[in-house]
Design a protein around this motif. Structure first.
Motif, PDB file in Angstrom:
ATOM      1  N   ASP A 133      -0.370   0.867  12.010  1.00  0.00           N
ATOM      2  CA  ASP A 133      -0.068   0.634  13.423  1.00  0.00           C
ATOM      3  C   ASP A 133       1.041  -0.396  13.599  1.00  0.00           C
ATOM      4  OD1 ASP A 133      -3.590   0.878  14.047  1.00  0.00           O
ATOM      5  OD2 ASP A 133      -2.075   2.401  14.507  1.00  0.00           O
ATOM      6  N   THR A 134       1.475  -1.003  12.510  1.00  0.00           N
ATOM      7  CA  THR A 134       2.555  -1.982  12.579  1.00  0.00           C
ATOM      8  C   THR A 134       3.821  -1.322  13.106  1.00  0.00           C
ATOM      9  OG1 THR A 134       1.671  -3.334  10.790  1.00  0.00           O
ATOM     10  CG2 THR A 134       4.037  -3.496  11.222  1.00  0.00           C
ATOM     11  N   ALA A 135       4.378  -1.878  14.182  1.00  0.00           N
ATOM     12  CA  ALA A 135       5.548  -1.296  14.832  1.00  0.00           C
ATOM     13  C   ALA A 135       5.986  -2.202  15.978  1.00  0.00           C
ATOM     14  CB  ALA A 135       5.229   0.094  15.371  1.00  0.00           C
ATOM     15  N   VAL A 177       0.099  -5.577  11.675  1.00  0.00           N
ATOM     16  CA  VAL A 177      -1.285  -5.530  11.206  1.00  0.00           C
ATOM     17  C   VAL A 177      -1.269  -5.752   9.702  1.00  0.00           C
ATOM     18  CG1 VAL A 177      -3.425  -4.216  11.136  1.00  0.00           C
ATOM     19  CG2 VAL A 177      -1.793  -3.864  13.018  1.00  0.00           C
ATOM     20  N   SER A 178      -1.772  -6.906   9.305  1.00  0.00           N
ATOM     21  CA  SER A 178      -1.705  -7.282   7.896  1.00  0.00           C
ATOM     22  C   SER A 178      -2.735  -8.357   7.600  1.00  0.00           C
ATOM     23  CB  SER A 178      -0.304  -7.797   7.556  1.00  0.00           C
ATOM     24  OG  SER A 178      -0.258  -8.269   6.217  1.00  0.00           O
ATOM     25  N   ALA A 182       8.099   2.231  14.064  1.00  0.00           N
ATOM     26  CA  ALA A 182       7.921   1.505  12.818  1.00  0.00           C
ATOM     27  C   ALA A 182       9.238   1.520  12.049  1.00  0.00           C
ATOM     28  CB  ALA A 182       6.816   2.158  11.994  1.00  0.00           C
ATOM     29  N   PRO A 183       9.414   0.585  11.126  1.00  0.00           N
ATOM     30  CA  PRO A 183      10.643   0.543  10.333  1.00  0.00           C
ATOM     31  C   PRO A 183      10.901   1.879   9.638  1.00  0.00           C
ATOM     32  CG  PRO A 183       9.378  -1.441   9.981  1.00  0.00           C
ATOM     33  CD  PRO A 183       8.511  -0.530  10.786  1.00  0.00           C
ATOM     34  N   GLU A 184      12.125   2.327   9.694  1.00  0.00           N
ATOM     35  CA  GLU A 184      12.553   3.558   9.023  1.00  0.00           C
ATOM     36  C   GLU A 184      11.933   4.825   9.629  1.00  0.00           C
ATOM     37  OE1 GLU A 184      14.889   3.128   6.741  1.00  0.00           O
ATOM     38  OE2 GLU A 184      14.662   0.948   6.882  1.00  0.00           O
ATOM     39  N   LYS A 185      11.293   4.705  10.782  1.00  0.00           N
ATOM     40  CA  LYS A 185      10.680   5.874  11.404  1.00  0.00           C
ATOM     41  C   LYS A 185      11.205   6.078  12.813  1.00  0.00           C
ATOM     42  CE  LYS A 185       6.373   5.894   8.758  1.00  0.00           C
ATOM     43  NZ  LYS A 185       4.890   5.959   8.834  1.00  0.00           N
ATOM     44  N   GLU A 186      11.005   7.300  13.337  1.00  0.00           N
ATOM     45  CA  GLU A 186      11.433   7.587  14.692  1.00  0.00           C
ATOM     46  C   GLU A 186      10.433   7.007  15.692  1.00  0.00           C
ATOM     47  OE1 GLU A 186      13.770  11.828  13.889  1.00  0.00           O
ATOM     48  OE2 GLU A 186      12.026  11.750  15.196  1.00  0.00           O
TER      49      GLU A 186
END
Length: 115
Positions: free
Chosen positions: A89-91, A113-114, A39-43
């Protein structure tokens, strides 16, 4: 070696989506296959792994009961069925093939997911 993910897209919360990963250029049946996501900004995190023979599948705790990973060795393809999707779960979902020191990655497919 190629791993090509497909099937990503936009889905509403609570919906379902199936992503696929088609493999070529190596002996697919010998490799454990995994799905990761970032995901954005995540590992990047592990979602699920299925063993080379398909006899065992393991999931990250947050995906248990919602996601199902499978493989079709005749088609050199793995799948990830995702149900009850949540915004978190967006990624970008990545496919990985691993055997010993060998590890291959796909380019990823975006799942959003939106509502």
């Amino acid at each position: 070696v190629q791993l090509v993910e497909s099937g990503g897209g936009l889905v509403q919360p609570g919906g379902s989506l199936r992503v696929s990963c088609a493999a070529s250029g190596f002996t697919f049946i010998y490799y454990d296959m995994s799905w990761y996501r970032q995901a954005p900004e995540k590992e990047r995190e592990l979602v699920a792994t299925i063993t080379s023979g398909g006899g065992s599948t393991n999931y990250a705790d947050s995906m248990k009961g919602r996601f199902t990973m499978s493989r079709d060795n005749a088609k050199n393809t793995v799948y990830l069925q995702m149900n009850s999707l949540k915004p978190e779960d967006t990624a970008v979902y990545y496919c990985n093939a691993r055997r010993g020191k060998y590890s291959y990655w796909g380019q990823g497919t975006q799942v959003t997911v939106s509502s």
